[in-house]
Design a protein around this motif. Structure first.
Motif, PDB file in Angstrom:
ATOM      1  N   MET A   1      32.541  46.946   5.515  1.00 47.12           N
ATOM      2  CA  MET A   1      31.865  46.378   4.490  1.00 47.12           C
ATOM      3  C   MET A   1      32.654  47.146   3.378  1.00 47.12           C
ATOM      4  O   MET A   1      33.144  45.588   2.798  1.00 47.12           O
ATOM      5  CB  MET A   1      30.534  45.757   4.715  1.00 47.12           C
ATOM      6  N   ALA A   2      32.758  47.647   2.527  1.00 43.85           N
ATOM      7  CA  ALA A   2      32.824  49.049   1.230  1.00 43.85           C
ATOM      8  C   ALA A   2      34.511  48.114   1.689  1.00 43.85           C
ATOM      9  O   ALA A   2      35.093  47.390   0.080  1.00 43.85           O
ATOM     10  CB  ALA A   2      32.715  49.229   0.901  1.00 43.85           C
TER      11      ALA A   2
ATOM     12  N   THR B   1      29.649  45.989  10.589  1.00 42.39           N
ATOM     13  CA  THR B   1      30.322  46.452  10.054  1.00 42.39           C
ATOM     14  C   THR B   1      29.395  47.202   8.479  1.00 42.39           C
ATOM     15  O   THR B   1      30.307  47.515   7.665  1.00 42.39           O
ATOM     16  CB  THR B   1      31.338  45.732   9.025  1.00 42.39           C
ATOM     17  N   PHE B   2      28.011  46.085   8.185  1.00 47.44           N
ATOM     18  CA  PHE B   2      27.366  47.072   6.923  1.00 47.44           C
ATOM     19  C   PHE B   2      26.508  48.193   7.488  1.00 47.44           C
ATOM     20  O   PHE B   2      25.535  48.497   6.060  1.00 47.44           O
ATOM     21  CB  PHE B   2      26.416  45.627   6.415  1.00 47.44           C
ATOM     22  N   CYS B   3      26.401  48.360   8.052  1.00 43.99           N
ATOM     23  CA  CYS B   3      25.846  49.568   8.418  1.00 43.99           C
ATOM     24  C   CYS B   3      26.373  50.782   8.708  1.00 43.99           C
ATOM     25  O   CYS B   3      26.751  51.249   9.255  1.00 43.99           O
ATOM     26  CB  CYS B   3      25.066  49.282  10.121  1.00 43.99           C
TER      27      CYS B   3
ATOM     28  N   LEU C   1      27.762  35.911  11.585  1.00 44.58           N
ATOM     29  CA  LEU C   1      27.876  36.993  12.825  1.00 44.58           C
ATOM     30  C   LEU C   1      29.236  38.045  13.255  1.00 44.58           C
ATOM     31  O   LEU C   1      29.326  39.102  13.658  1.00 44.58           O
ATOM     32  CB  LEU C   1      27.057  36.916  14.056  1.00 44.58           C
ATOM     33  N   LYS C   2      30.026  36.528  13.545  1.00 47.67           N
ATOM     34  CA  LYS C   2      31.390  37.186  14.304  1.00 47.67           C
ATOM     35  C   LYS C   2      32.350  38.613  13.027  1.00 47.67           C
ATOM     36  O   LYS C   2      32.805  39.370  13.024  1.00 47.67           O
ATOM     37  CB  LYS C   2      32.583  36.093  13.524  1.00 47.67           C
ATOM     38  N   ARG C   3      31.672  38.024  11.618  1.00 38.86           N
ATOM     39  CA  ARG C   3      32.752  38.944  10.603  1.00 38.86           C
ATOM     40  C   ARG C   3      31.682  40.398  10.009  1.00 38.86           C
ATOM     41  O   ARG C   3      32.454  41.308  10.055  1.00 38.86           O
ATOM     42  CB  ARG C   3      32.078  38.565   9.195  1.00 38.86           C
ATOM     43  N   ILE C   4      30.186  40.014  10.818  1.00 36.72           N
ATOM     44  CA  ILE C   4      30.109  41.747  10.392  1.00 36.72           C
ATOM     45  C   ILE C   4      29.365  42.075  12.031  1.00 36.72           C
ATOM     46  O   ILE C   4      29.014  43.295  11.451  1.00 36.72           O
ATOM     47  CB  ILE C   4      28.603  41.432  10.379  1.00 36.72           C
TER      48      ILE C   4
END
Ligand code: SF4
Length: 290
Positions: free
Chosen positions: A209-210, A31-33, A137-140
Motif C-alpha cells: 500500500m505504501a 496490502t496494508f498489513c 476488498l479486491k484492491r487490498i
C-alpha cells in the motif's frame, strides 16, 4: 513464555495473557498489513505450547487468554481442541479464550467444530472485514469477499461465540470513500456482530500500500473526510446489540457507543465536528499510532 517476533493482539485483550500458538499469518498478503511481514507462518508444536502453559499456570488465576498470532483459528481442529483442553485443565479461573481468524479459517470449521471449540472455552473471534465494498476488498487483496465474510460471521454467532469485527477508515482512498463507508455499514449490519472496532488507515512503509501511495494510485482522505466516513458508516449500521468503538489510537475522533441506543447521539456529534471543522476537536497527529 517464548514469543517469536512482534506480538499483536486486539485492544480489548490488553489484560489477557497472550499465548503464541502459531507464528505469523497463514495468508499474509493484505496490502496494508505489516504485522507479520518477514515471518514465515508455522503452527507451534503442542510440546512448545505446553511448555508455555506449564510455565504460567503457577501464577494465580488467569481469566482471559488470547491465542496469537494472526489467524490461529487456521490450526486444525484436533490441535486446537488439544490446546483448549489443556488450558482448561491447567489454568485456574479461565473464563474466556480469544483468537484472530479470517473468513477462510472460519469456513474451514464445520458449525459443530466451532460449537465444540466454544464448549471448550473459545469465547470470542476477532475478524478483519476492513471494508464491505467489493472493489476495495479486491484492491487490498483481502482473501475473502464481503459475502463470504457475512457467512463466516453467521457461523461464528450460531456457535455461540462472540464476534468482533475490525473495519478500516480510509482504506478506499478518496475515490471510493463514500462507497466504502456505505457498503461497510451495510455489510456490518448483515453480520450483526457483538463488537465493531473502527481503525483509521496508517500506511506503513514497506507495504504494497505504501507503493500505491507513492505512485499516486492511492490518495488518502483528510482527517475530516475520515470522520465523514465514520458518520456514513454508522448511519448505515443497523444492529441488534453492538458495542461500536473508534477509540483505537489511529483514529482522530474516539467514540464508544452502544448501538442502536446511542447511534443518533454519535451521529449528532459527528455532524457537529464536521460543521465546526476545528482541528482542536481531533486527536493530534503525533498521538496517532497503530
Ligand atoms: S489476514 Fe489479517 S494478519 Fe493476515 S495479512 Fe491480512 S490483515 Fe494481516
Amino acid at each position: 513464555m517464548k514469543y517469536e517476533g512482534s506480538i499483536y493482539r486486539p485492544p480489548s485483550e490488553a489484560d489477557s495473557l497472550i499465548l503464541q500458538v502459531a507464528v505469523g499469518c497463514s495468508y499474509n498478503k493484505c496490502t496494508f498489513c505489516h504485522s507479520f511481514q518477514g515471518k514465515e507462518f508455522r503452527i507451534k508444536s503442542f510440546e512448545e505450547i505446553k511448555e508455555d502453559i506449564d510455565e504460567v499456570c503457577a501464577y494465580g488465576p488467569i481469566p482471559r487468554i488470547f491465542l496469537a498470532d494472526g489467524d490461529a483459528l487456521i490450526i486444525p481442529q484436533p490441535g486446537l481442541v488439544r490446546i483448549l483442553e489443556y488450558l482448561k485443565l491447567k489454568i485456574r479461573g479461565l473464563e474466556r479464550v480469544g483468537i484472530y481468524a479470517n473468513a477462510v479459517d472460519v469456513m474451514k470449521k464445520t458449525p459443530e467444530e466451532l460449537k465444540e471449540l466454544n464448549s471448550l472455552g473459545l469465547g470470542i473471534i476477532y475478524l478483519g472485514l476492513e471494508s464491505g465494498n467489493a472493489e476495495v476488498l479486491k484492491r487490498i487483496r483481502k482473501n475473502a469477499t464481503a459475502g463470504q465474510m457475512v457467512r463466516a460471521a453467521k457461523r461464528v454467532k450460531e456457535a455461540g461465540i462472540l464476534l468482533s469485527i475490525t473495519v478500516l477508515l480510509g482504506v478506499g482512498g478518496v475515490d471510493l470513500s463514500r462507497e466504502h463507508a456505505e457498503d461497510t455499514g451495510k455489510i456490518l449490519s448483515e453480520m450483526d456482530p457483538d463488537y465493531v472496532g473502527a481503525l483509521s488507515l496508517i500506511v506503513v512503509p514497506g507495504t504494497p500500500m505504501a507503493n500505491d501511495l507513492q505512485s499516486g494510485k492511492l490518495v488518502l482522505p483528510t482527517p475530516f473526510e475520515l470522520i465523514r466516513e465514520l458518520g456514513i458508516m454508522i448511519a448505515n449500521c443497523r444492529f441488534t446489540n453492538c458495542f461500536f468503538a473508534s477509540n483505537h489510537a489511529s483514529n482522530y475522533l474516539p467514540l464508544r457507543i452502544r448501538m442502536p441506543q446511542e447511534k443518533e447521539k454519535a451521529l449528532q456529534l459527528i455532524r457537529e465536528v464536521l460543521k465546526r471543522k476545528d482541528p482542536e476537536l481531533l486527536r493530534p497527529e503525533y498521538m496517532r499510532a497503530l
